[in-house]
Design an enzyme around this catalytic site. Structure first.
Site, PDB file in Angstrom:
ATOM      1  N   GLY A 267       0.818  -1.215   0.000  1.00  0.00           N
ATOM      2  CA  GLY A 267       0.000   0.000   0.000  1.00  0.00           C
ATOM      3  C   GLY A 267       0.851   1.264   0.000  1.00  0.00           C
TER       4      GLY A 267
ATOM      5  N   ASP B 164      -0.971  -5.251  11.076  1.00  0.00           N
ATOM      6  CA  ASP B 164      -0.872  -6.404  10.194  1.00  0.00           C
ATOM      7  C   ASP B 164      -1.880  -7.456  10.640  1.00  0.00           C
ATOM      8  OD1 ASP B 164       1.627  -7.556   8.242  1.00  0.00           O
ATOM      9  OD2 ASP B 164       0.237  -9.028   9.105  1.00  0.00           O
TER      10      ASP B 164
ATOM     11  N   PHE C 139     -13.977  -8.225 -11.494  1.00  0.00           N
ATOM     12  CA  PHE C 139     -13.317  -8.598 -12.733  1.00  0.00           C
ATOM     13  C   PHE C 139     -12.057  -7.711 -12.812  1.00  0.00           C
ATOM     14  CE2 PHE C 139     -15.775 -11.996 -14.706  1.00  0.00           C
ATOM     15  CZ  PHE C 139     -16.657 -12.196 -13.659  1.00  0.00           C
TER      16      PHE C 139
ATOM     17  N   TYR D 226      -3.887 -18.240  -5.340  1.00  0.00           N
ATOM     18  CA  TYR D 226      -4.520 -16.947  -5.071  1.00  0.00           C
ATOM     19  C   TYR D 226      -6.041 -17.085  -5.120  1.00  0.00           C
ATOM     20  CZ  TYR D 226      -6.528 -12.388  -6.004  1.00  0.00           C
ATOM     21  OH  TYR D 226      -7.336 -11.289  -5.963  1.00  0.00           O
TER      22      TYR D 226
END
Ligand code: UDP
Length: 323
Positions: A37, A51, A169, A141
């Protein structure tokens, strides 16, 4: 004013959602570990470095703020890396999310919007893909995201957790005011790479495969503008009391790699240097959504339906990157 916890709010889609929600009067608290990020992308004063693998740091955030609901973006999202290092993906994306859910339940927070993906569908069995399409992801993933979808369904049954899983998508573009945009390191996504090839003519875009069963032989994807995704997150957040389930977020329009390059050349007025390469492992020929369910449940419709407009916002960002 409601406090919304945005986990992974310094990332690409998260930061656009923070902006959308803040502009609509929500108080956003961002948690991010800043591995991928960008602090510069966080448009709220409430930022907490934490975290998901450190439950105590999460719990401290829940104790500090009275959280109403959570939107959870934080994940590792490089498909190729997930094949090489599955443990990293299962630990961060699955164990990390289980930790988050533990801390939510402990603090009586029972509403979550979760970032899922069309990668949970795997090789499409029919097109366009609706939400009842079989989910058979072909890489760790996609499997890590599907696992959490299943966890959320079970927690809904068992603990009354309210959830909406949003299956994106291909996210694309950047905010209209050019403050925030797409910045991955390494960058693997088609649109920024095409625009970078146009800027740096020595680095051609590699077109992965020209022999697919598609009209021009290159892969077809459904590119959805990141601000349309951000709006959908707000609508999902506002629907959690009435609906739990999974929704596709796409335009329903398929665009090929070659069409992206043509759109980028038209937007920029410059030629894109191209190198034709072989197929990339695990790329289906065609992926695009039907978005009727999101339309019906959320009353959402993408505002950006013209690929040139989407590419144009990405170009504005490339020309004037802030990070
Ligand atoms: N692609 C490409 N060259 C690149 C990156 C991507 O030809 O350098 C193609 C890729 O094969 C896919 C489409 O562009 O068909 C979109 O890929 P991207 O990585 O942006 O998103 P994905 O569909 O993998 O989530």
């Amino acid at each position: 004013m409601k406090n919304i916890l945005i986990v992974g709010g310094a990332g690409y889609i998260g930061s656009h959602t923070v902006k959308q929600l803040s502009n609509s009067g929500y108080n956003c608290i961002v948690i991010d570990n800043l591995i991928y990020g960008h602090k510069e992308a966080v448009f709220t004063p409430y930022f907490e470095l934490a975290d998901l693998l450190d439950k105590d740091s999460l719990d401290r955030v829940f104790k500090k703020y009275q959280i109403d609901s959570v939107i959870h973006f934080a994940a590792f999202a490089y498909v190729g890396e997930s094949v090489q290092h599955p443990r990293k993906y299962y630990e961060n994306n699955v164990v990390g999310t289980l930790n988050l859910l533990d801390v939510m339940l402990k603090n009586n927070v029972e509403k979550i919007v979760f970032s899922s993906t069309c990668a949970t569908y795997g090789e499409p069995q029919y097109i366009p893909i609706d939400e009842s399409h079989p989910q058979e992801p072909i890489n760790p993933y996609g499997r890590s995201k599907l696992m959490i979808e299943e966890v959320l369904k079970d927690y809904h049954q068992a603990y009354g957790l309210k959830y909406i899983s949003l299956r994106y998508f291909n996210a694309a573009g950047c905010s209209k005011d050019k403050d925030i945009g797409e910045s991955h390191s390494p960058e693997t996504h088609l649109i920024p790479l095409v625009l970078q090839a146009i800027i740096n003519q020595d680095k051609p875009i590699k077109v992965f495969g020209t022999d697919y069963d598609t009209p021009d032989g290159t892969c077809v994807r459904d590119y959805i503008h990141v601000e349309d995704l951000a709006i959908a997150h707000q609508l999902a957040l506002e629907k959690l009391d009435k609906y739990s389930g999974c929704l596709n977020l796409g335009t329903g329009i398929g665009t090929s790699v070659k069409e992206i390059i043509t759109a980028a050349e038209s937007v920029t007025g410059k030629m894109c240097p191209i190198e034709y390469a072989g197929r990339r492992n695990g790329d289906p020929a065609k992926l695009f959504a039907t978005n009727n369910k999101a339309k019906n449940i959320l009353g959402w419709s993408p505002k950006y339906n013209d690929i040139k407009e989407i590419v144009s916002t990405a170009w504005d960002w490339e020309l004037n990157r802030k990070y």
